[in-house]
Design an enzyme around this catalytic site. Structure first.
Site, mmCIF file in Angstrom:
data_model
loop_
_atom_site.group_PDB
_atom_site.id
_atom_site.type_symbol
_atom_site.label_atom_id
_atom_site.label_comp_id
_atom_site.label_asym_id
_atom_site.label_seq_id
_atom_site.Cartn_x
_atom_site.Cartn_y
_atom_site.Cartn_z
ATOM 1 N N CYS A 2 0.853 -1.186 0.000
ATOM 2 C CA CYS A 2 0.000 0.000 0.000
ATOM 3 C C CYS A 2 0.888 1.236 0.000
ATOM 4 O O CYS A 2 2.065 1.163 0.317
ATOM 5 C CB CYS A 2 -0.903 0.019 1.225
ATOM 6 N N ARG A 27 1.313 1.568 -5.959
ATOM 7 C CA ARG A 27 1.519 0.625 -4.861
ATOM 8 C C ARG A 27 0.201 -0.001 -4.395
ATOM 9 O O ARG A 27 0.203 -0.958 -3.624
ATOM 10 C CB ARG A 27 2.187 1.329 -3.679
ATOM 11 N N TRP A 75 -4.091 -1.703 -1.327
ATOM 12 C CA TRP A 75 -4.159 -2.955 -2.080
ATOM 13 C C TRP A 75 -4.691 -3.978 -1.102
ATOM 14 O O TRP A 75 -4.036 -4.329 -0.128
ATOM 15 C CB TRP A 75 -2.779 -3.348 -2.590
ATOM 16 N N ASN A 101 0.492 -0.350 6.250
ATOM 17 C CA ASN A 101 0.910 -1.232 5.170
ATOM 18 C C ASN A 101 1.484 -2.480 5.819
ATOM 19 O O ASN A 101 2.353 -2.387 6.683
ATOM 20 C CB ASN A 101 1.973 -0.533 4.309
ATOM 21 N N GLY A 102 0.996 -3.657 5.422
ATOM 22 C CA GLY A 102 1.484 -4.895 5.998
ATOM 23 C C GLY A 102 0.332 -5.804 6.378
ATOM 24 O O GLY A 102 -0.818 -5.592 5.970
ATOM 25 N N GLU A 495 9.339 -13.994 -19.701
ATOM 26 C CA GLU A 495 9.077 -12.589 -19.387
ATOM 27 C C GLU A 495 8.056 -11.988 -20.344
ATOM 28 O O GLU A 495 7.191 -11.204 -19.935
ATOM 29 C CB GLU A 495 10.390 -11.794 -19.423
ATOM 30 N N LYS A 499 4.529 -10.334 -19.136
ATOM 31 C CA LYS A 499 4.123 -8.966 -19.446
ATOM 32 C C LYS A 499 2.726 -8.941 -20.057
ATOM 33 O O LYS A 499 1.897 -8.110 -19.711
ATOM 34 C CB LYS A 499 5.128 -8.316 -20.414
ATOM 35 N N GLU A 502 0.053 -9.837 -17.425
ATOM 36 C CA GLU A 502 -0.038 -8.818 -16.381
ATOM 37 C C GLU A 502 -0.916 -7.646 -16.797
ATOM 38 O O GLU A 502 -1.737 -7.172 -16.009
ATOM 39 C CB GLU A 502 1.362 -8.256 -16.060
ATOM 40 N N HIS A 518 5.739 -31.548 -25.964
ATOM 41 C CA HIS A 518 5.529 -32.432 -24.821
ATOM 42 C C HIS A 518 4.256 -32.039 -24.071
ATOM 43 O O HIS A 518 4.229 -32.013 -22.837
ATOM 44 C CB HIS A 518 6.741 -32.395 -23.886
ATOM 45 N N LYS A 617 2.967 -2.669 -7.239
ATOM 46 C CA LYS A 617 4.353 -2.592 -7.694
ATOM 47 C C LYS A 617 5.314 -3.325 -6.763
ATOM 48 O O LYS A 617 6.142 -4.116 -7.205
ATOM 49 C CB LYS A 617 4.767 -1.123 -7.819
#
Length: 622
Positions: A2, A27, A75, A101-102, A495, A499, A502, A518, A617
């Site tokens: 957050c 955040r 968040w 935050n936490g 990656e 992306k 996301e 496979h 983030k």
């Protein structure tokens, strides 16, 4: 995960706090709120949704005045994103407000305890329970203990007493209507920074929130508790009295955290990558010895030469960079490398040999799982080096040594330039480790030359942005993608898939090219495009055979190839060219078109690329 900002000074707090929250919205953006002290009362405004869709409108329609205030962008961890679950939260009396935050892991037992005492909770959050805990300890203080001339401020004393009961992580800011000129902050496991201004002070979870006002900061350590006045502060710990501190300087300008003329931070940061590679290599290339040099490793050449095993731990995009690092180090230095997800490594009892060096890779320097992996490695007696972007971050401070990326602030939630900077640094580290072992001077010089050419090569790829956009629009309505590559190209495929999923919410998978047959090849059809990384390298023919297998099943194909490949355009549906370079440099170039492809697909689908749903983030909770 957050954003937090607190202000105490002579200016009106609310505009400063709300603007700071805008800078921190990456955040967390499920909801946002502010609390301001004025005339011995706490005034709150909070609203579900993004800041400019809720809180900013509310604050404009119903403004609050006061020179002491704090804000939070959330968040969600405990409880749905609602107005009621938005921070700030009050204690039972309404005298104390908190942003947090936490995660308070023992919140349920505390909640039950206070329920028995008749407390009324307005939200589902663990944070409100912490507010009640602090308020309960404050209420128990005697009139004598509530005097401000005590060694420890009464509000700070209540905070310290409450935090001794807490199990979990926290970065908090607390205000009390009985003390209209005081603000208290504390941290354990979640970042909190003190900003020191001119007759004003700040608290923030991220320097971006306060860089426009001050560059003088203190990075709090775990268990630090700080009491702030507008012209002074007192640093303590939860248990052991006063705490030592160091005043640091923010390295970048406020303008670096602005979008400028770009539509999105992500696009700006993609286009900054030529410069970030230059920043990463500046002053670190030793042409005389054909090697790289770093000032902050805090290890001698003899100690580095004694390393016979390397463990790299990271999360998300940093994990993909670490996988590139495995190929680089094993090829150049012939040292066996293991790559570990930090979230798994922290709980494993993996046998690690004596002469093992641990590398931790993180953009923010605050990633909870990576930090736990660092601490576990140090607990076992291993040297730990960090590769990190944020000077003064917890991981940067706790590692035995490290390498800064110097990428500048990265605001877009989906990491772009940090990945390129991490791979650049890993390339130089692999070169250093190789040169002190068995890598020839000639080969080292070739790598240096190739690395110097990368910024111009990236710029050349960026000039194809319009063409890549056209390709993106062609496939923007597809719901499944595959990304394939071999060796150095495999981590880039991972990656690229990350992306895309996301920021566009398209299902995407990255695979080693040969693994397609496979199992995953069963998913190939006319509606499922494959992005295949097909540079002209030692495995070109093998990878080309995998391409043929996809074409035989009518799968659309987008090939990323080097400029010397003149025949591929007749074999695939779309092609993107990149400059030719050494195989070990390919990831630095190949990832650029994949980032642009994902970006333009997401924009075409109407997605918020800078703030994708459900993501934040910096992952500072487990």
């Amino acid at each position: 995960m957050c954003g937090i900002i607190g202000y105490i000074g002579k200016q009106q707090a609310s505009p400063i706090v709300i603007e700071g929250l805008r800078r921190l919205e990456y955040r967390g953006y499920d909801s946002a709120g502010v609390a301001v002290l004025h005339e011995n009362a706490i005034h709150t405004r909070k609203r579900k949704g993004k800041i400019d869709e809720g809180l900013a409108i509310l604050a404009k329609e119903d403004p609050i005045v006061g020179c002491v205030g704090m804000g939070h962008t959330r968040w969600a961890t405990h409880g749905l994103p609602t107005d009621e679950n938005s921070h700030p939260h009050l204690d039972q009396s309404g005298n104390i407000a908190i942003v947090h935050n936490g995660v308070i892991e023992n919140y349920d037992s505390l909640r039950k305890r206070f329920k028995k005492k008749g407390h009324d909770f307005k939200s589902e959050t663990d944070t409100e329970v912490l507010a009640h805990l602090i308020g309960d300890y404050y209420a128990e203080l005697s009139p004598e203990e509530k005097k401000e001339d005590a060694t420890t401020h009464p509000l700070a004393q209540a905070v310290k007493s409450a935090l001794k009961e807490v199990v979990g992580t926290y970065g908090i800011v607390v205000i009390c209507k009985d003390f209209p000129d005081v603000m208290v902050g504390a941290r354990r496991g979640s970042p909190l920074i003190v900003g020191i201004g001119n007759e004003e002070n700040f608290l923030a979870s991220d320097a971006n929130a306060i860089v426009a006002y001050t560059k003088r900061v203190i990075y709090l350590n775990d268990y630090d508790v700080i009491t702030l006045w507008q012209d002074n502060f007192k640093m303590e710990t939860v248990t052991e009295g006063d705490s030592s501190y160091k005043i640091s300087k923010i390295e970048y300008e406020a303008e670096s955290a602005e979008k400028g003329d770009y539509d999105h931070f992500m696009l700006k940061e993609i286009f900054e990558q030529a410069q970030t590679v230059k920043n990463a290599i500046r002053g670190r290339l030793d042409y005389e010895e054909s090697t790289a040099k770093f000032g902050g490793l805090n290890m001698t050449i003899a100690e580095l030469r004694a390393v016979d095993h390397i463990v790299i731990t990271a999360c998300g995009t940093s994990w993909h960079a670490a996988l590139v690092g495995e190929y680089l180090i094993e090829e150049m230095a012939h040292i066996p490398v293991e790559i570990e997800y930090a979230s798994e490594f922290r709980y494993r009892n993996a046998p690690i040999e004596k002469n093992t060096l641990c590398l931790v890779i993180t953009q923010s320097g605050e990633t909870a799982d990576t930090l736990a992996g660092l601490r576990e490695s140090k607990r076992r007696g291993h040297k730990v080096l960090s590769i990190c972007n944020v000077v003064g971050s917890t991981i940067a401070r706790e590692a035995d040594g490290g390498i800064y990326l110097h990428a500048g602030p990265e605001i877009g939630v989906a990491s772009t330039k940090a990945f390129v900077s991490q791979v650049t640094v890993l390339t130089m580290f692999a070169l250093l480790m190789g040169r002190i072992r068995m890598l020839s001077n000639r080969r080292g010089a070739q790598i240096l030359k190739a690395l110097e050419e990368v910024p111009a090569q990236i710029q050349k790829i960026l000039e194809q942005n319009d063409k890549i956009k056209e390709i993106a629009l062609k496939y923007s309505q597809c719901e499944d993608f595959f990304f394939l590559g071999r060796q150095y190209n495999f981590p880039v495929a991972l990656e690229g898939a990350l992306k895309l999923k996301e920021i566009s919410y398209i299902h995407a998978e990255g695979y080693p090219a040969a693994e397609m047959k496979h199992g995953p090849i069963a998913m190939i059809d006319e509606k499922t495009p494959t992005v295949i990384l097909l540079p002209t390298d030692g495995l070109y023919e093998k990878t080309y055979s995998n391409l043929e297998e996809i074409k035989a099943r009518k799968g659309p194909t987008i090939a990323i190839v080097t400029e010397d490949n003149t025949h591929i355009k007749d074999k695939v549906d779309d092609v993107i060219y990149i400059p030719k370079t050494w195989e070990c440099m390919m990831p630095l170039l190949e990832v650029i078109p994949l980032q642009l492809l994902s970006y333009h697909i997401a924009v075409a689908r109407g997605c918020d690329v800078d703030k994708p749903r459900n993501l934040a983030k910096s992952v500072t909770v487990e």
